[in-house]
Design an enzyme around this catalytic site. Sequence first.
Site, PDB file in Angstrom:
ATOM      1  CD  GLU A 201      -3.020  -1.137   2.181  1.00  0.00           C
ATOM      2  OE1 GLU A 201      -2.952  -0.281   3.075  1.00  0.00           O
ATOM      3  OE2 GLU A 201      -3.946  -1.963   2.104  1.00  0.00           O
ATOM      4  CD  GLU A 411      -3.788  -6.103   3.839  1.00  0.00           C
ATOM      5  OE1 GLU A 411      -4.624  -5.302   4.328  1.00  0.00           O
ATOM      6  OE2 GLU A 411      -2.571  -5.914   3.841  1.00  0.00           O
TER       7      GLU A 411
HETATM    8  C1  BGC Z   1      -3.115  -2.711   5.864  1.00  0.00           C
HETATM    9  C2  BGC Z   1      -3.060  -3.557   7.117  1.00  0.00           C
HETATM   10  C3  BGC Z   1      -4.152  -3.113   8.085  1.00  0.00           C
HETATM   11  C4  BGC Z   1      -5.493  -3.279   7.394  1.00  0.00           C
HETATM   12  C5  BGC Z   1      -6.684  -2.939   8.267  1.00  0.00           C
HETATM   13  C6  BGC Z   1      -4.532  -2.492   5.353  1.00  0.00           C
HETATM   14  O1  BGC Z   1      -4.606  -1.254   4.752  1.00  0.00           O
HETATM   15  O2  BGC Z   1      -2.306  -3.280   4.872  1.00  0.00           O
HETATM   16  O3  BGC Z   1      -1.791  -3.456   7.666  1.00  0.00           O
HETATM   17  O4  BGC Z   1      -4.116  -3.822   9.274  1.00  0.00           O
HETATM   18  O5  BGC Z   1      -5.529  -2.403   6.300  1.00  0.00           O
HETATM   19  O6  BGC Z   1      -6.699  -1.602   8.640  1.00  0.00           O
END
Ligand code: BGC
Length: 511
Positions: A201, A411
Amino acid sequence: MTIIKGGLILSFICLIHRGTAQTTLGHLFSEEVSNISFPKNFKWGYASAAYQVEGAWNLDGKGPSVWDYDARNNPDWFINGQNGDVGPDGYHNVDVDIELLLRQKVNTYRLSIAWTRILPNGLLSGGINQKGIDFYKNIITKLRANNIEPVVTMMHWDQPRALEDNGGFLNESIIPAFLDYATLLWETYGDDVQWWTTFNEPKQICGGGYDWGWSSPQNLLPGIGSYICGHNLLRAHAKAYKIYNERFRETQKGKISVNLDLTWQEPATNSPEDEEAAERGRLFWLGWFAHPMVFGDYPEIMKQRIGDRSRRLNLTTSRLPEFTEEEKEELKDSIDFFAIQMYTTNLVTAQEDAPVNETSFDNDLSINSYQPDDWPTTLSSWFRVVPWGARRLLNWIRDTYGDEKGIFITENGYPDDQTILEDMDTRGRCHKLYLSNINDAIYKDKINVIGYLAWSLIDDVEWYGGWVVTFGQYNVDFTSENKTRTPKQSTEYYRKVVTTGCLVDDCVEPL
Ligand code: BGC
């Protein structure tokens, strides 16, 4: 209006303007769940990050990252003083956490390497920390021995503090430092790791770290810092990609990308102004990095708007730096798959341009992006559950950048009070509905989605937010000596999905 991301409370006076429009998109919030099995070779797993899970911030030769520095020097940035010094203590629980992965039957696990565990002061010339090398070697070897494919991120927000004294990503001297580090990782682990991302990110690293401040080091130069950081980061990525091509690709045959994130930007109405504003949001927030790595340069709209606003301030050059022709060539086509992370969706309306003398990334963008009051909330104020946004986002990525190389969701997850174990109707349901939309994207829209990594396996350190709100499917008892892990309800559901490829009780095979 305030929003909390990573626990830091920020005022987004211009950007966020919640509660005025009632959504007309209510019909999209469907509870219907696809009964078509996911593809057989789909990658199922979890994602994590070094700072959030490891702890051991100064053990066995590790040097301080920008987060370790702030935990000591700016402790009030961290809610309740909860930081990553120990956290869930993944450093001492490698076998325990691999057992959980085996219990979950996943075939993929994404971890990040802490740069300063390998190179304590960030530089190869400062010496290699063998204990750090061994730590990750052990994890990677055990994952492979258990048929779990490692996906390794080289830097998930935790750049070396020592480099920050020279400006960090604001100074291009970070590029050779990163290239030495990346080369060392490929020399050391490249035979065992096929899936790499250089940075997690970049928008958060650069915007959060150098423009709006929800990420360390909070060295803020609004409207300037984020662009310089982004420029150096992109050049570092492209040059690393070139090194891989020249030295490692033939033998290691890996794939490299950058984890990009986007809160889906949906126009609040179908007026051309709102449509344009939403597209501008996508291009500033995702295109900023995706365009250079696919097409070789920043989106035209960024070059034009930032250039114009810089000229009107009588600056001789744009606040958005320019790539040389050679850099454009290096950047073009410098990802082997599209890694996307997505959590939520905003509505967008057009707004008047902000005055040019108030320089910031948000003012260069100048859109009104918000979440309506009638969308389902979570414990995190920035996060409402908007499953259909996932499908729209995947369509937009395919239409804008293509999907031939595969789109990998690296993610996606649900934030909640970490003590709640009965989370099937909240976290479990959220995974189910997002996955159903992803399934529709695969089968109805014919998009080449290759995998899904849930964020996250265990409760971890949500940056400045500590563990007040977490995303884990396993609860961590942060007060216990061993940081005991306990399954939440959602683990049962996710395991079933992973083992059957099916979101409901009975599935049909795709035609
Ligand atoms: C990040 C994580 C974070 C998750 C939830 C993502 O943008 O890569 O490190 O924990 O969001 O906030």
